[in-house]
Design an enzyme around this catalytic site. Structure first.
Site, PDB file in Angstrom:
ATOM      1  N   GLU A  41       0.844  -1.193   0.000  1.00  0.00           N
ATOM      2  CA  GLU A  41       0.000   0.000   0.000  1.00  0.00           C
ATOM      3  C   GLU A  41       0.881   1.246   0.000  1.00  0.00           C
ATOM      4  OE1 GLU A  41      -3.711   1.874   2.622  1.00  0.00           O
ATOM      5  OE2 GLU A  41      -2.276   0.512   3.581  1.00  0.00           O
ATOM      6  N   LYS A 112      -9.665   1.821  -2.417  1.00  0.00           N
ATOM      7  CA  LYS A 112      -9.872   1.320  -1.060  1.00  0.00           C
ATOM      8  C   LYS A 112     -11.239   1.731  -0.520  1.00  0.00           C
ATOM      9  CE  LYS A 112      -7.446   1.188   3.426  1.00  0.00           C
ATOM     10  NZ  LYS A 112      -6.261   1.704   4.149  1.00  0.00           N
ATOM     11  N   CYS A 153      -5.206  -3.308   2.752  1.00  0.00           N
ATOM     12  CA  CYS A 153      -4.935  -3.136   4.184  1.00  0.00           C
ATOM     13  C   CYS A 153      -6.159  -3.300   5.083  1.00  0.00           C
ATOM     14  CB  CYS A 153      -4.267  -1.778   4.404  1.00  0.00           C
ATOM     15  SG  CYS A 153      -3.373  -1.652   5.983  1.00  0.00           S
TER      16      CYS A 153
END
Length: 264
Positions: A41, A112, A153
């Site tokens: 990330e 995300k 994540c």
């Protein structure tokens, strides 16, 4: 069978330096004959606030880090998943995972969805929603070896998202991360192994590692995990590459033995 590599690094606020380190580690993975290479990330930029990002970030098409990664993928004819780059679209900042195909084209991207808003202590607080505009769509993509589900994540804490990816046929799920050292010590391995086991899918989790320019500490411990929860490869600390052989049939075999994906 194919080979996957996960890159581990400690990105900073200098995109040129991040690009140099990324390329060096990607070339190491290429020398290991990896077919799919994944970076962590925020590979291109780490830790800038919204004001700085608004001044620094650009569109996906104009981002020089991403442009160079596309050149690398095309030159070496590799699948390259940039765990995330920070892009600006319509005056919004997005944390975006970008898959580049062996021709250098952008195959798919994923923004995300789950923002990391957490107060770990009086001194350690995170409010991603104040900087980034969240994604809206769960995404997966067909690779030559099977379907890859995309996540970033904090998404790993939302098991329903991974379930949806698995039920849509994903045999592998990427989890490029910049996990905090604080929570990583307690939850990183358990969360990733759980997502692998409950969905009988491979987990590819490249990670940021170390103390960054803004004093934030990331946990490292990049992992490649089999569909039965076995850790195939792990890099605990520092910059580096882990590579493993992947058998897509293993996911299919385990799902037939224990057909839990058919139940909900």
């Amino acid at each position: 069978m194919f080979k996957v590599s996960c890159i581990q690094m400690c990105s900073g606020k200098n995109s040129l330096q991040n690009l140099k380190i990324s390329k060096f580690l990607i070339l190491k993975a290429i020398k290991q004959n990896s077919d799919l290479i994944i970076t962590p990330e925020t590979s291109s930029l780490f830790g800038l606030n919204k004001k700085e990002l608004m001044a620094t970030a650009t569109s996906m098409e104009r981002d020089f880090y991403l442009t160079e990664m596309r050149n690398v993928a095309k030159l070496y004819r590799k699948w390259l998943l940039i765990g995330s780059v920070i892009v600006k679209e319509e005056n919004k900042i997005k944390n975006r995972s970008v898959l580049i195909n062996p021709k250098g084209g952008i195959q798919i991207y994923y923004d995300k969805i789950h923002m990391y808003d957490a107060v770990l202590s009086k001194k350690e607080k995170y409010f991603e929603s104040m900087t980034f505009s969240k994604g809206k769509l769960i995404k997966s993509v067909n690779l030559p070896w099977g379907k890859l589900g995309l996540s970033i994540c904090y998404d790993v804490r939302f098991s329903n998202m991974f379930r949806k990816l698995a039920k849509k046929g994903s045999l592998f799920i990427s989890v490029p991360s910049a996990f905090t050292e604080t929570t990583g010590k307690k939850h990183w391995h358990s969360l990733l192994r759980a997502r692998a086991i409950e969905n009988f899918c491979y987990i590819f989790a490249p990670a940021q590692s170390g103390t960054h320019w803004n004093k934030r500490k990331t946990f490292g411990h990049s992992l490649i995990i089999s569909p039965d929860g076995k850790i195939l490869k792990e890099l605990k600390k520092g910059n580096g590459v882990i590579t493993a052989n992947i058998d897509p049939d293993l996911s299919k075999i385990l799902r037939k033995r224990i057909p839990s994906l058919n139940k909900n």
